[in-house]
Scaffold this motif. Structure first.
Motif, PDB file in Angstrom:
ATOM      1  N   MET A 184      37.338 -14.793  -0.010  1.00 55.04           N
ATOM      2  CA  MET A 184      38.157 -15.059  -0.461  1.00 55.04           C
ATOM      3  C   MET A 184      38.128 -15.561  -2.287  1.00 55.04           C
ATOM      4  SD  MET A 184      39.987 -16.823   2.337  1.00 55.04           S
ATOM      5  CE  MET A 184      41.118 -17.600   1.142  1.00 55.04           C
ATOM      6  N   ASN A 185      36.700 -14.360  -1.983  1.00 61.34           N
ATOM      7  CA  ASN A 185      37.307 -13.983  -3.396  1.00 61.34           C
ATOM      8  C   ASN A 185      38.515 -12.921  -3.975  1.00 61.34           C
ATOM      9  OD1 ASN A 185      36.641 -13.197  -6.748  1.00 61.34           O
ATOM     10  ND2 ASN A 185      35.385 -11.462  -5.918  1.00 61.34           N
ATOM     11  N   LEU A 186      39.371 -12.937  -3.533  1.00 59.43           N
ATOM     12  CA  LEU A 186      40.876 -12.259  -3.534  1.00 59.43           C
ATOM     13  C   LEU A 186      41.012 -11.599  -4.846  1.00 59.43           C
ATOM     14  CD1 LEU A 186      42.951 -14.456  -1.618  1.00 59.43           C
ATOM     15  CD2 LEU A 186      41.343 -13.273  -0.950  1.00 59.43           C
ATOM     16  N   ASN A 187      40.423 -12.272  -6.011  1.00 55.72           N
ATOM     17  CA  ASN A 187      40.747 -11.300  -7.392  1.00 55.72           C
ATOM     18  C   ASN A 187      39.394 -11.209  -7.831  1.00 55.72           C
ATOM     19  OD1 ASN A 187      41.579  -9.944  -9.500  1.00 55.72           O
ATOM     20  ND2 ASN A 187      43.710 -12.012 -10.431  1.00 55.72           N
ATOM     21  N   PRO A 188      38.551  -9.615  -7.959  1.00 57.49           N
ATOM     22  CA  PRO A 188      37.666 -10.460  -8.580  1.00 57.49           C
ATOM     23  C   PRO A 188      37.919 -10.216 -10.275  1.00 57.49           C
ATOM     24  CG  PRO A 188      38.480  -8.083  -7.981  1.00 57.49           C
ATOM     25  CD  PRO A 188      39.199  -8.824  -7.172  1.00 57.49           C
ATOM     26  N   GLU A 189      38.533 -10.347 -11.001  1.00 59.59           N
ATOM     27  CA  GLU A 189      39.248 -10.522 -12.513  1.00 59.59           C
ATOM     28  C   GLU A 189      39.212 -11.993 -12.845  1.00 59.59           C
ATOM     29  OE1 GLU A 189      41.364  -6.831 -13.073  1.00 59.59           O
ATOM     30  OE2 GLU A 189      39.429  -5.851 -13.546  1.00 59.59           O
ATOM     31  N   ALA A 190      39.346 -13.157 -11.562  1.00 56.26           N
ATOM     32  CA  ALA A 190      39.915 -14.286 -11.702  1.00 56.26           C
ATOM     33  C   ALA A 190      39.269 -14.896 -11.503  1.00 56.26           C
ATOM     34  CB  ALA A 190      41.545 -14.532 -12.035  1.00 56.26           C
ATOM     35  N   ILE A 191      39.185 -16.156 -11.175  1.00 58.27           N
ATOM     36  CA  ILE A 191      39.084 -17.823 -10.880  1.00 58.27           C
ATOM     37  C   ILE A 191      39.978 -18.110  -9.609  1.00 58.27           C
ATOM     38  CG2 ILE A 191      38.436 -19.892 -10.775  1.00 58.27           C
ATOM     39  CD1 ILE A 191      36.067 -18.076 -12.631  1.00 58.27           C
ATOM     40  N   ASP A 192      38.947 -18.032  -8.549  1.00 56.74           N
ATOM     41  CA  ASP A 192      40.215 -18.198  -6.672  1.00 56.74           C
ATOM     42  C   ASP A 192      39.663 -19.793  -6.482  1.00 56.74           C
ATOM     43  OD1 ASP A 192      41.396 -15.204  -6.506  1.00 56.74           O
ATOM     44  OD2 ASP A 192      39.341 -14.787  -6.929  1.00 56.74           O
ATOM     45  N   HIS A 193      40.440 -19.968  -5.608  1.00 54.84           N
ATOM     46  CA  HIS A 193      40.469 -21.351  -5.291  1.00 54.84           C
ATOM     47  C   HIS A 193      40.352 -21.175  -4.132  1.00 54.84           C
ATOM     48  CE1 HIS A 193      41.825 -23.519  -9.656  1.00 54.84           C
ATOM     49  NE2 HIS A 193      42.304 -22.468  -9.437  1.00 54.84           N
ATOM     50  N   LEU A 194      40.064 -22.170  -3.217  1.00 54.77           N
ATOM     51  CA  LEU A 194      39.627 -22.802  -1.812  1.00 54.77           C
ATOM     52  C   LEU A 194      40.121 -24.183  -1.401  1.00 54.77           C
ATOM     53  CD1 LEU A 194      38.852 -21.468   1.397  1.00 54.77           C
ATOM     54  CD2 LEU A 194      37.044 -21.297   0.548  1.00 54.77           C
ATOM     55  N   GLN A 195      41.232 -23.966  -0.636  1.00 54.71           N
ATOM     56  CA  GLN A 195      41.630 -25.914  -0.264  1.00 54.71           C
ATOM     57  C   GLN A 195      40.416 -25.991   1.032  1.00 54.71           C
ATOM     58  OE1 GLN A 195      45.298 -25.996   0.345  1.00 54.71           O
ATOM     59  NE2 GLN A 195      45.709 -26.523  -1.200  1.00 54.71           N
ATOM     60  N   ILE A 196      39.771 -27.276   1.102  1.00 51.28           N
ATOM     61  CA  ILE A 196      38.863 -27.367   1.903  1.00 51.28           C
ATOM     62  C   ILE A 196      39.692 -28.938   2.654  1.00 51.28           C
ATOM     63  CG2 ILE A 196      36.994 -26.538   1.936  1.00 51.28           C
ATOM     64  CD1 ILE A 196      36.024 -28.433  -0.026  1.00 51.28           C
ATOM     65  N   HIS A 197      39.192 -29.231   3.820  1.00 51.47           N
ATOM     66  CA  HIS A 197      39.240 -30.688   3.720  1.00 51.47           C
ATOM     67  C   HIS A 197      38.738 -31.559   4.057  1.00 51.47           C
ATOM     68  CE1 HIS A 197      41.981 -33.576   7.457  1.00 51.47           C
ATOM     69  NE2 HIS A 197      42.278 -33.676   6.094  1.00 51.47           N
ATOM     70  N   VAL A 198      38.236 -33.040   4.303  1.00 53.68           N
ATOM     71  CA  VAL A 198      37.250 -33.405   3.611  1.00 53.68           C
ATOM     72  C   VAL A 198      37.694 -34.669   3.883  1.00 53.68           C
ATOM     73  CG1 VAL A 198      35.329 -34.507   2.381  1.00 53.68           C
ATOM     74  CG2 VAL A 198      36.554 -32.557   1.395  1.00 53.68           C
ATOM     75  N   ILE A 199      36.780 -35.741   5.697  1.00 53.37           N
ATOM     76  CA  ILE A 199      36.903 -36.553   5.953  1.00 53.37           C
ATOM     77  C   ILE A 199      35.707 -37.201   6.281  1.00 53.37           C
ATOM     78  CG2 ILE A 199      39.029 -35.516   7.257  1.00 53.37           C
ATOM     79  CD1 ILE A 199      37.173 -35.928   9.558  1.00 53.37           C
ATOM     80  N   SER A 200      36.233 -38.961   6.628  1.00 60.48           N
ATOM     81  CA  SER A 200      35.180 -39.954   7.407  1.00 60.48           C
ATOM     82  C   SER A 200      35.522 -40.650   7.885  1.00 60.48           C
ATOM     83  CB  SER A 200      34.797 -40.991   5.888  1.00 60.48           C
ATOM     84  OG  SER A 200      35.945 -41.559   5.586  1.00 60.48           O
ATOM     85  N   ASP A 201      34.493 -41.306   8.933  1.00 58.09           N
ATOM     86  CA  ASP A 201      34.892 -42.211   9.689  1.00 58.09           C
ATOM     87  C   ASP A 201      35.681 -43.152   9.697  1.00 58.09           C
ATOM     88  OD1 ASP A 201      33.150 -40.913  11.610  1.00 58.09           O
ATOM     89  OD2 ASP A 201      31.068 -42.009  10.860  1.00 58.09           O
ATOM     90  N   SER A 202      35.879 -43.917   7.462  1.00 56.70           N
ATOM     91  CA  SER A 202      36.125 -44.443   7.599  1.00 56.70           C
ATOM     92  C   SER A 202      37.837 -43.752   7.201  1.00 56.70           C
ATOM     93  CB  SER A 202      35.918 -45.583   6.442  1.00 56.70           C
ATOM     94  OG  SER A 202      34.606 -45.736   6.800  1.00 56.70           O
ATOM     95  N   ASP A 203      38.254 -43.199   7.256  1.00 55.97           N
ATOM     96  CA  ASP A 203      39.018 -42.052   6.845  1.00 55.97           C
ATOM     97  C   ASP A 203      39.936 -40.939   7.423  1.00 55.97           C
ATOM     98  OD1 ASP A 203      41.410 -41.327   5.768  1.00 55.97           O
ATOM     99  OD2 ASP A 203      41.019 -41.380   3.499  1.00 55.97           O
ATOM    100  N   VAL A 204      39.966 -40.980   8.850  1.00 58.34           N
ATOM    101  CA  VAL A 204      39.587 -39.935   9.911  1.00 58.34           C
ATOM    102  C   VAL A 204      41.009 -39.002   9.405  1.00 58.34           C
ATOM    103  CG1 VAL A 204      38.810 -40.867  11.953  1.00 58.34           C
ATOM    104  CG2 VAL A 204      41.690 -40.669  11.599  1.00 58.34           C
ATOM    105  N   ALA A 205      41.913 -39.123   8.904  1.00 53.97           N
ATOM    106  CA  ALA A 205      43.159 -38.640   7.822  1.00 53.97           C
ATOM    107  C   ALA A 205      42.220 -37.434   6.827  1.00 53.97           C
ATOM    108  CB  ALA A 205      44.018 -39.306   7.423  1.00 53.97           C
ATOM    109  N   GLY A 206      41.650 -38.268   5.509  1.00 55.36           N
ATOM    110  CA  GLY A 206      40.996 -37.939   5.040  1.00 55.36           C
ATOM    111  C   GLY A 206      41.852 -37.217   4.494  1.00 55.36           C
ATOM    112  N   ILE A 207      41.326 -36.832   3.029  1.00 52.36           N
ATOM    113  CA  ILE A 207      42.015 -35.854   1.627  1.00 52.36           C
ATOM    114  C   ILE A 207      42.082 -34.267   1.667  1.00 52.36           C
ATOM    115  CG2 ILE A 207      41.139 -37.521   0.654  1.00 52.36           C
ATOM    116  CD1 ILE A 207      38.750 -36.396  -0.866  1.00 52.36           C
ATOM    117  N   THR A 208      42.556 -32.846   1.474  1.00 54.40           N
ATOM    118  CA  THR A 208      42.819 -31.821   0.993  1.00 54.40           C
ATOM    119  C   THR A 208      42.466 -31.530  -0.201  1.00 54.40           C
ATOM    120  OG1 THR A 208      44.128 -32.091   2.801  1.00 54.40           O
ATOM    121  CG2 THR A 208      43.558 -29.964   0.836  1.00 54.40           C
ATOM    122  N   VAL A 209      41.377 -31.044  -0.709  1.00 57.30           N
ATOM    123  CA  VAL A 209      41.105 -31.126  -2.003  1.00 57.30           C
ATOM    124  C   VAL A 209      40.655 -29.662  -2.511  1.00 57.30           C
ATOM    125  CG1 VAL A 209      39.563 -33.104  -2.339  1.00 57.30           C
ATOM    126  CG2 VAL A 209      38.388 -31.314  -1.075  1.00 57.30           C
TER     127      VAL A 209
END
Length: 393
Positions: A184-209
């Motif tokens: 996922m280091n798609l451009n070795p000459e720039a800072i790349d980003h990667l989306q991940i999904h985080v959930i908890s038992d109290s919020d199963v929908a969670g957030i994408t960061v």
């Protein structure tokens, strides 16, 4: 030879170094900065060739002529001739870089191609080269006529990993999530980003960061998520309660063999969330009280007459807490006459009365006990138990 002729020859032909390589001793080892590369990596190459240090007072170049070219190749794509430059005057060490640009591929499953494959450049740092998932980079240097020196390094995809860095995780703090995925280091000459999904038992929908690469060519991504027990999930904030399990995940679409190029795999990690407050200090539990069905306090107790056992818990903290309140009645033989419970959630700074009815079956002494747990699934005591002995007439 007369002395003046020797001096004249040195003036006309200065002895700065070898003007042509030593054909009889083709010493020009080729090195790369990694043993294996991913598809969108930057490859740094070094050739040690003192025989091509033709001018000890200048920065020399090699490989950029058709007579003695350097070729950087990957399957059907190549750069030739490609120029390497000397690291310093008279060093005899020559270096160059090439950025690998992969092939057309969707890395996040959104149906769009995320790479820009291209092949062009003539060195020493201007080259771009298309590569496949399971190919190899071959560097060849025509050191002399008919003498070609080569170096080959493989290209492959990697299986990503994800983990929590700051375990144990407390519900009052933030959590740092790390992903290691060189693909996922798609451009070795720039800072790349990667989306991940985080959930908890109290919020199963969670957030994408967004996880952000730690440096331009690291392949390490980090996301910081704040945890809240009072505010709903939003942005990089996740709603959790003490005792929850939280999970972080993403889909890896750049899998090594034996997976196919079209396969994807969920990369996931989970951990539990605790509170920095000691378990026995999470709630205050008062000794049980007794009342009739109208709420009037009872001073005496009779057999076969219904009573209410009333417990009081208080949450002195600034976060909600789930609880299980357990009532237990034992006779003088330590036999359990009655057991019941109430499950619920108590708000910050709230005092809450909970009650259960009980009918004493006969006269005698009884011990009434109350317990406060967080749950039945993975019980943890939230407050010291309370006990009261009553006499039933």
């Amino acid at each position: 030879m007369p002395l003046f002729l020797l001096l004249l020859s040195l003036i006309i032909f200065p002895a700065f170094g070898e003007s042509i390589p030593n054909y009889d001793d083709p010493y020009s080892p080729i090195f790369t900065d990694k043993p294996v590369y991913t598809w969108t990596d930057k490859i740094k190459m070094t050739i040690i060739s003192p025989s091509w240090n033709t001018d000890t007072h200048l920065i020399d170049s090699i490989g950029n002529t058709e007579d003695h070219p350097i070729k950087i190749a990957a399957s059907d794509y190549f750069l030739k001739p490609y120029r390497f430059t000397e690291t310093d005057v008279n060093s005899g060490i020559f270096t160059a870089e090439v950025v690998l640009t992969g092939f057309s591929h969707d890395v996040d499953g959104d149906g769009k191609t995320d790479t820009t494959p291209r092949t062009f450049g003539n060195g020493p740092t201007s080259g771009f080269l298309e590569v496949d998932r399971d190919s190899a980079i071959t560097i060849s240097f025509e050191f002399a006529n008919g003498v070609v020196l080569t170096k080959s390094v493989p290209v492959s995809w990697n299986l990503g990993t994800i983990d929590f860095l700051n375990e144990p995780i407390f519900s009052e703090n933030s959590v740092t999530i790390r992903i290691v995925d060189a693909d996922m280091n798609l451009n070795p000459e720039a800072i790349d980003h990667l989306q991940i999904h985080v959930i908890s038992d109290s919020d199963v929908a969670g957030i994408t960061v967004n996880a952000i690469e730690t440096s331009e060519n690291s392949g390490y991504f980090v996301a910081v998520v704040s945890l809240s027990q009072n505010s709903p999930s939003s942005g990089n904030r996740l709603y959790v309660l003490s005792g929850d399990e939280i999970s972080a995940k993403y889909n890896d679409h750049t899998l090594p063999k034996p997976f196919s190029k079209s396969d994807n795999l969920e990369i996931k990690t989970s951990t539990s969330v605790d509170s920095s407050i000691p378990p026995l200090e999470r709630l205050n539990n008062s000794p049980p009280k007794f009342s009739d069905s109208f709420g009037k306090t009872l001073e005496s107790f009779s057999s076969n007459v219904q009573m209410q056992i009333v417990g009081t818990i208080k949450n002195d903290h600034n976060f909600k807490q789930k609880f299980v309140y357990i009532f237990q009645v034992k006779n003088t033989n330590n036999y359990i006459e009655s057991i019941s419970w109430i499950q619920g959630e108590i708000s910050p700074q709230q005092s809450l009365d909970v009650s259960q009815s009980w009918i004493p079956p006969k006269s005698g002494m009884y011990e009434v006990e109350t317990f406060v747990w967080n749950s039945f699934d993975d019980p943890m005591t939230l407050s010291p138990s309370m006990s009261t002995v009553i006499s039933v007439g």
